[in-house]
Enzyme design. Sequence first.
Site, mmCIF file in Angstrom:
data_model
loop_
_atom_site.group_PDB
_atom_site.id
_atom_site.type_symbol
_atom_site.label_atom_id
_atom_site.label_comp_id
_atom_site.label_asym_id
_atom_site.label_seq_id
_atom_site.Cartn_x
_atom_site.Cartn_y
_atom_site.Cartn_z
ATOM 1 N N CYS A 161 70.216 44.955 62.415
ATOM 2 C CA CYS A 161 70.663 43.895 63.321
ATOM 3 C C CYS A 161 70.332 42.500 62.814
ATOM 4 O O CYS A 161 70.702 41.510 63.461
ATOM 5 C CB CYS A 161 70.064 44.107 64.712
ATOM 6 S SG CYS A 161 70.582 45.665 65.462
ATOM 7 N N THR A 268 61.630 51.733 63.901
ATOM 8 C CA THR A 268 62.473 51.199 64.976
ATOM 9 C C THR A 268 61.755 50.199 65.880
ATOM 10 O O THR A 268 62.379 49.261 66.369
ATOM 11 C CB THR A 268 63.032 52.337 65.848
ATOM 12 O OG1 THR A 268 61.947 53.095 66.406
ATOM 13 C CG2 THR A 268 63.929 53.249 65.027
ATOM 14 N N HIS A 301 66.589 36.710 70.012
ATOM 15 C CA HIS A 301 67.213 38.004 69.720
ATOM 16 C C HIS A 301 67.471 38.720 71.039
ATOM 17 O O HIS A 301 68.550 39.271 71.243
ATOM 18 C CB HIS A 301 66.310 38.822 68.805
ATOM 19 C CG HIS A 301 66.902 40.117 68.364
ATOM 20 N ND1 HIS A 301 68.083 40.196 67.669
ATOM 21 C CD2 HIS A 301 66.475 41.401 68.531
ATOM 22 C CE1 HIS A 301 68.369 41.464 67.418
ATOM 23 N NE2 HIS A 301 67.409 42.212 67.929
ATOM 24 N N THR A 305 65.625 45.181 75.670
ATOM 25 C CA THR A 305 64.761 46.361 75.598
ATOM 26 C C THR A 305 63.351 45.990 76.043
ATOM 27 O O THR A 305 62.929 44.840 75.915
ATOM 28 C CB THR A 305 64.707 46.941 74.174
ATOM 29 O OG1 THR A 305 64.126 45.983 73.290
ATOM 30 C CG2 THR A 305 66.098 47.306 73.684
ATOM 31 N N GLU A 312 59.014 39.606 71.215
ATOM 32 C CA GLU A 312 59.581 38.318 70.829
ATOM 33 C C GLU A 312 58.964 37.184 71.637
ATOM 34 O O GLU A 312 58.684 36.104 71.096
ATOM 35 C CB GLU A 312 61.097 38.317 71.012
ATOM 36 C CG GLU A 312 61.734 37.028 70.503
ATOM 37 C CD GLU A 312 63.257 37.069 70.480
ATOM 38 O OE1 GLU A 312 63.864 36.138 69.906
ATOM 39 O OE2 GLU A 312 63.845 38.023 71.044
ATOM 40 N N LYS A 331 73.096 37.459 74.648
ATOM 41 C CA LYS A 331 73.497 38.867 74.691
ATOM 42 C C LYS A 331 73.726 39.357 76.113
ATOM 43 O O LYS A 331 74.307 40.430 76.315
ATOM 44 C CB LYS A 331 72.455 39.747 73.997
ATOM 45 C CG LYS A 331 72.426 39.613 72.480
ATOM 46 C CD LYS A 331 71.448 40.607 71.862
ATOM 47 C CE LYS A 331 71.420 40.517 70.334
ATOM 48 N NZ LYS A 331 70.747 39.296 69.847
ATOM 49 N N HIS A 336 75.236 43.562 72.544
ATOM 50 C CA HIS A 336 74.583 43.537 71.236
ATOM 51 C C HIS A 336 75.572 43.978 70.168
ATOM 52 O O HIS A 336 75.929 45.153 70.069
ATOM 53 C CB HIS A 336 73.368 44.456 71.255
ATOM 54 C CG HIS A 336 72.465 44.296 70.071
ATOM 55 N ND1 HIS A 336 72.688 43.393 69.062
ATOM 56 C CD2 HIS A 336 71.308 44.949 69.730
ATOM 57 C CE1 HIS A 336 71.743 43.476 68.164
ATOM 58 N NE2 HIS A 336 70.884 44.420 68.539
ATOM 59 N N PHE A 395 66.078 46.985 62.974
ATOM 60 C CA PHE A 395 65.281 48.185 62.739
ATOM 61 C C PHE A 395 64.667 48.117 61.344
ATOM 62 O O PHE A 395 65.252 47.589 60.400
ATOM 63 C CB PHE A 395 66.155 49.427 62.844
ATOM 64 C CG PHE A 395 66.376 49.918 64.254
ATOM 65 C CD1 PHE A 395 65.804 49.280 65.335
ATOM 66 C CD2 PHE A 395 67.162 51.044 64.483
ATOM 67 C CE1 PHE A 395 66.008 49.740 66.627
ATOM 68 C CE2 PHE A 395 67.364 51.521 65.771
ATOM 69 C CZ PHE A 395 66.787 50.863 66.848
#
Length: 419
Positions: A161, A268, A301, A305, A312, A331, A336, A395
């Site tokens: 990403c 991940t 970003h 999640t 972040e 987003k 995404h 990831f």
Amino acid sequence: MSAVITGMGLFSPVGRGATATFDALTSGKSGLTRPPEGHPARESLEVAGLLPEIDPRTVASGPETKVLDRIVVLALLTAADALADAGIEVGRDVDPGRIGVIVGGVGGMSTLESQVIARTARGRAAVSPYLLTGILPNMPAARIAIAHGIRGYSSSVGTACASGAQSVADAVRLIRAGEADVVVCGASEAPLFPTFADTFGNARALARGWDDPTEASRPFDRRRNGFVLAEGAALLVLERAEHAAARGVAGYAEVVGYGATTDAYHPTAPRPDGAGAAECMRRALAAGGVPAGDVGYVNAHGTGTRLGDVAETTALAEVFGDGGVPVSSTKALTGHLLGASGVVEAAACALALGAGLLPPTYHLDDPDPDCPADHVRGRARPSGTEFALTNSFGFGGQNVSLLLRRVAGSGARVAGAHS
């Protein structure tokens, strides 16, 4: 040498082009919906960021129209848009050997899936001889080069990403090294097919259980429960500032610095302490010679999640202090787009600087107390800031931050895009 953005080719669930994109991001127009009957990923995705169907004959002719993966079709469309927006015709406005192309992304995985299914059902003879040119991740860049006669540096980037943002960073490096005057850079992604969707769904990474699909993507909100998978492409034309000036072209913004780090933590999950992301942002600031206090906006970003948003936010506080900089995640509207997200978001930063208007995070109704920040939410916020930062994290712990600066004439350029 400085690199300025002189052209944008954007095609995301909220629209096509700079005008449609920025209008959507500042007005709250969502591109998220339920996949319709007949969509290949309908059984795998509750909600997605979809593009309209695209006839490959808009970018190719003859037998090739049957073998082009969607990532190539999207890349060709957005490259043409970006070059037209920059006013560049290769061979007329730039030497073919002095223009490069760098396009990131996962590759044509939907082609691979369809070919495996075909071979399983009908045997070896069913496998297309065009399989490789459908799945190779360098094909978007190669096809763009072929279409426009680009004979300079060409490459693909595969940092999950962070791919699109990494492509922009690599383009800046290429220009600063004197190896190119112009670079078309970004990413193209078409992940809305069953196997790819199912891997995220089985990992419980996707938003689920929302009656209204437009509310499913909720970065930094207490009720967030995953990201919304989306498709799209975004390509920018980066140009050596002196080259653009000689053509009489004003840029949208200058990419004054970038940072790139690796978490070296997990395949991940992000580092919980956000150390890699924080160092990435610091490197971008140092590369541009810009103090953290001069940055007036961060496009996060912010995928929605649980772990990612908290990590972040922790990193942002480490760099800018608690609530030290206005933050939003677009987003919430686009979903995404994997590698292409970072380029849409870099464009959003450039347009925000020129317009003096920061796009908010929509659906941030109940901010998570574990994500404390100066969230721009609910409505766009006027701002006169000169600098904006955008983050992309992939990831494998791949981190990229891009630092943008408003340039003279950018306000008129953005206004022109909205005329």
